[in-house]
Design an enzyme around this catalytic site. Structure first.
Site, PDB file in Angstrom:
ATOM      1  CG  LEU A  89      42.980  41.791  39.875  1.00 39.24           C
ATOM      2  CD1 LEU A  89      42.265  41.076  41.004  1.00 39.24           C
ATOM      3  CD2 LEU A  89      44.427  41.255  39.715  1.00 39.24           C
ATOM      4  N   GLY A  90      41.517  42.200  35.437  1.00 39.73           N
ATOM      5  CA  GLY A  90      40.890  41.229  34.069  1.00 39.73           C
ATOM      6  C   GLY A  90      39.320  41.581  34.077  1.00 39.73           C
ATOM      7  N   GLY A  92      35.594  40.286  32.584  1.00 42.65           N
ATOM      8  CA  GLY A  92      34.796  39.114  32.055  1.00 42.65           C
ATOM      9  C   GLY A  92      33.446  39.459  31.588  1.00 42.65           C
ATOM     10  N   GLY A  93      32.710  38.548  31.433  1.00 42.77           N
ATOM     11  CA  GLY A  93      31.289  38.822  30.722  1.00 42.77           C
ATOM     12  C   GLY A  93      30.717  39.721  31.502  1.00 42.77           C
ATOM     13  CD  GLN A  94      29.049  37.712  36.660  1.00 46.15           C
ATOM     14  OE1 GLN A  94      30.124  37.080  37.020  1.00 46.15           O
ATOM     15  NE2 GLN A  94      27.892  37.880  37.355  1.00 46.15           N
ATOM     16  CB  THR A  96      36.240  45.818  35.065  1.00 45.88           C
ATOM     17  OG1 THR A  96      35.673  46.064  34.002  1.00 45.88           O
ATOM     18  CG2 THR A  96      37.632  46.044  35.098  1.00 45.88           C
ATOM     19  CB  VAL A  97      37.896  41.311  38.447  1.00 46.74           C
ATOM     20  CG1 VAL A  97      38.408  40.967  40.060  1.00 46.74           C
ATOM     21  CG2 VAL A  97      36.666  40.605  37.969  1.00 46.74           C
ATOM     22  CE  LYS A 111      33.353  38.702  38.697  1.00 42.47           C
ATOM     23  NZ  LYS A 111      32.192  37.684  38.298  1.00 42.47           N
ATOM     24  CG  ASP A 210      30.201  29.231  32.688  1.00 40.03           C
ATOM     25  OD1 ASP A 210      30.223  28.528  31.640  1.00 40.03           O
ATOM     26  OD2 ASP A 210      30.163  30.490  32.807  1.00 40.03           O
TER      27      ASP A 210
HETATM   28  N1  LIG Z   1      38.853  36.525  43.261  1.00 40.01           N
HETATM   29  C1  LIG Z   1      39.842  36.919  42.226  1.00 40.01           C
HETATM   30  N2  LIG Z   1      41.046  37.025  42.351  1.00 40.01           N
HETATM   31  C2  LIG Z   1      41.899  37.393  41.669  1.00 40.01           C
HETATM   32  N3  LIG Z   1      41.565  37.510  40.066  1.00 40.01           N
HETATM   33  C3  LIG Z   1      40.192  37.390  39.949  1.00 40.01           C
HETATM   34  C4  LIG Z   1      39.402  37.134  40.923  1.00 40.01           C
HETATM   35  N4  LIG Z   1      38.118  36.751  40.355  1.00 40.01           N
HETATM   36  C5  LIG Z   1      38.273  37.089  39.075  1.00 40.01           C
HETATM   37  N5  LIG Z   1      39.513  37.249  38.742  1.00 40.01           N
HETATM   38  C6  LIG Z   1      40.047  37.890  37.241  1.00 40.01           C
HETATM   39  O1  LIG Z   1      39.342  38.525  36.766  1.00 40.01           O
HETATM   40  C7  LIG Z   1      39.103  38.354  35.487  1.00 40.01           C
HETATM   41  C8  LIG Z   1      37.479  38.455  35.126  1.00 40.01           C
HETATM   42  O2  LIG Z   1      37.040  37.442  35.839  1.00 40.01           O
HETATM   43  P1  LIG Z   1      35.598  37.104  35.819  1.00 40.01           P
HETATM   44  O3  LIG Z   1      35.121  36.163  36.592  1.00 40.01           O
HETATM   45  O4  LIG Z   1      34.859  38.478  35.941  1.00 40.01           O
HETATM   46  O5  LIG Z   1      35.273  36.965  34.171  1.00 40.01           O
HETATM   47  P2  LIG Z   1      35.704  35.369  33.412  1.00 40.01           P
HETATM   48  O6  LIG Z   1      35.217  34.340  34.277  1.00 40.01           O
HETATM   49  O7  LIG Z   1      37.070  35.613  32.813  1.00 40.01           O
HETATM   50  O8  LIG Z   1      34.555  35.659  32.453  1.00 40.01           O
HETATM   51  P3  LIG Z   1      32.983  35.388  32.565  1.00 40.01           P
HETATM   52  O9  LIG Z   1      32.347  35.961  33.740  1.00 40.01           O
HETATM   53  O10 LIG Z   1      32.421  35.840  31.106  1.00 40.01           O
HETATM   54  O11 LIG Z   1      32.674  33.884  32.410  1.00 40.01           O
HETATM   55  C9  LIG Z   1      39.728  36.852  35.112  1.00 40.01           C
HETATM   56  O12 LIG Z   1      41.179  37.316  34.414  1.00 40.01           O
HETATM   57  C10 LIG Z   1      39.836  36.492  36.548  1.00 40.01           C
HETATM   58  O13 LIG Z   1      41.364  35.517  36.553  1.00 40.01           O
END
Ligand SMILES: Nc1ncnc2c1ncn2[C@@H]1O[C@H](COP(=O)(O)OP(=O)(O)OP(=O)(O)O)[C@@H](O)[C@H]1O
Length: 430
Positions: A89-90, A92-94, A96-97, A111, A210
């Site tokens: 799905l995407g 992030g810093g932490q 992959t989702v 995640k 955050d």
């Molecule tokens: N519960 C969820 N349902 C659908 N998509 C999600 C969900 N949680 C995260 N995502 C998608 O996954 C991607 C990564 O999310 P994540 O929270 O790991 O990173 P971020 O918030 O973009 O970055 P960071 O953690 O560095 O602040 C994002 O594009 C987010 O829209």
């Protein structure tokens, strides 16, 4: 005849013994394999902070913990088709989702941490601990976690409509029409409710730390849900702030007072919320790096400079002709108050909620505490001018360190040396 019988008996016993031995070896092999697997899973569980997490969760009395499922690695692999790249799905810093499906048919977001790094594990565990205490319609729910995999995995409810950052600044299909004024107003209200709940409705206040549009997700009805609690902190009721020797947060959203004092308060979340409001109003990104020697473009500063004189000019052109002007004015004024240089002068989330609700309903509650009426414009003008000047100085300081402030990087120091409150997971415990 007798000899043949003895021989047959003997071979029968030998064959029987042979079969028994082979069976025993096979059973032993299976046993050792299963035992090794179990030991590995137990080691991974421990390495990923599982014992600590279990301890934290079992010491809590609230029943919400019982609903948090500890998934097996098999269940997670099945749900995500072995973390198939088609299901991403995407990132992030932490980590992959992935989009996944549980055996009961529920669609989830899974995640997976980037690497086994102590600080990241701490963030993951922190997120579980915080999210299992929360039950609010505007906050993403956690279903469970799995710690017996190579890296920790968290399982959340799936939020289908992306995040607000993508909606405002991304190349979302139909994004221009989707990001209409009504939706932006609802996002502002929903996010305020989420933060109001965190700050005052739970047993101990929680600072999100955050708040940003990338962490505000949109559900199937396009209602906003606050996500990403990796760096959030539960504060004991008697404390008013959290001292962090290293400042953490996202550039553009970071409270300048916290930047200077290292003391994070509920009003630091309020500042970031003010940036979110400015973003919803203008459609501008909060922080844009410029080629040197120019300073990075900070929305908060430009918004404070321009909102009084030329609000209509700075409104996002996509909504300018189709927005409720009274609501726009209220949101702009709340944003301005939230962005006050002095934390103590910023409104609380509960007063912001009251104001948004009052304007949102056709029959305003005349008894409500109107934060807008207590806004001292003249004082603020002078203050904001100072703020604009000082923010530029802060800007220089933070950007001269070449990198904008990195929340994730400073997390470990944050956890280890938080003095005002007990860290939830002191570093040495890992
Ligand atoms: N519960 C969820 N349902 C659908 N998509 C999600 C969900 N949680 C995260 N995502 C998608 O996954 C991607 C990564 O999310 P994540 O929270 O790991 O990173 P971020 O918030 O973009 O970055 P960071 O953690 O560095 O602040 C994002 O594009 C987010 O829209």
């Amino acid at each position: 005849m007798y000899i043949a019988l003895v021989f047959a008996g003997f071979s029968g016993v030998s064959i029987g013994l042979g079969v028994l031995l082979v069976g025993l070896r096979f059973w032993l092999y299976k046993y050792v394999k299963r035992h090794r697997k179990l030991r590995l899973r137990r080691q991974l569980f421990k390495r990923n902070g599982g014992l600590l997490l279990q301890q934290q969760l079992t010491s809590r009395e609230d029943r919400s913990v019982e609903k948090t499922v500890i998934f097996t690695s098999k269940e997670i692999e099945k749900a995500t088709e072995n973390f198939s790249s088609d299901r991403i799905l995407g990132q992030g810093g932490q980590g992959t989702v992935y989009k996944g499906m549980l055996p009961d048919g529920r669609i989830v977001a899974v995640k997976k941490a980037k690497a086994v790094d102590k600080d990241q594990v701490a963030e993951f565990i922190n997120e579980v601990v915080v999210l299992t205490q929360i039950n609010h319609r505007n906050i993403v729910s956690i279903f469970g976690f799995c710690l017996e995999t190579e890296v920790p995995v968290l399982v959340y409810e799936y939020i289908p409509n992306g995040n607000v950052f993508e909606l405002l600044h991304g190349d979302v299909e139909g994004g221009h029409t989707a990001a209409n004024w009504e939706l932006r107003w609802d996002i502002a209200k929903d996010t305020a409710h989420a933060l109001g709940y965190l700050h005052s409705s739970v047993t101990c206040p929680i600072y999100h730390k955050d708040v940003k549009t990338a962490n505000i997700m949109l559900d199937h009805k396009h209602r906003a849900k606050l996500a990403d609690f990796g760096t959030s902190r539960v504060i004991s009721v008697d404390d008013t702030h959290l001292t962090t020797p290293v400042v953490s947060g996202t550039p553009g959203y970071l409270d300048p007072e916290y930047h200077q004092s290292s003391q994070y308060t509920d009003r630091s979340d309020v500042y970031s919320y003010g940036v979110v409001l400015a973003e919803l109003l203008t459609g501008e990104e909060p922080y844009i790096l410029q080629p040197p020697p120019q300073h990075p473009k900070k929305l908060a500063i430009n918004f404070l400079r321009d909102m009084k004189e030329k609000l209509l000019d700075i409104i996002d052109p996509r909504i300018r002709d189709d927005c409720a002007l009274d609501q726009v004015k209220v949101m702009a004024k709340i944003a301005r108050l939230c962005l006050n240089r002095k934390g103590e002068k910023r409104p609380t989330m509960s007063s912001i909620i009251m104001e948004l609700e009052r304007i949102g309903s056709s029959h305003g509650d005349s008894q409500a505490h109107h934060i807008l009426e207590t806004d001292d414009d003249e004082d603020d003008d002078e203050e904001q001018a100072v703020q604009v000047r000082e923010s530029f100085n802060i800007d220089v300081a933070s950007t001269s360190a070449t990198q904008p402030v990195q929340g994730r990087e400073s997390f470990n120091i944050d956890v280890a040396s938080t003095s005002a409150t007990q860290p939830m997971f002191p570093r040495q415990t890992y």
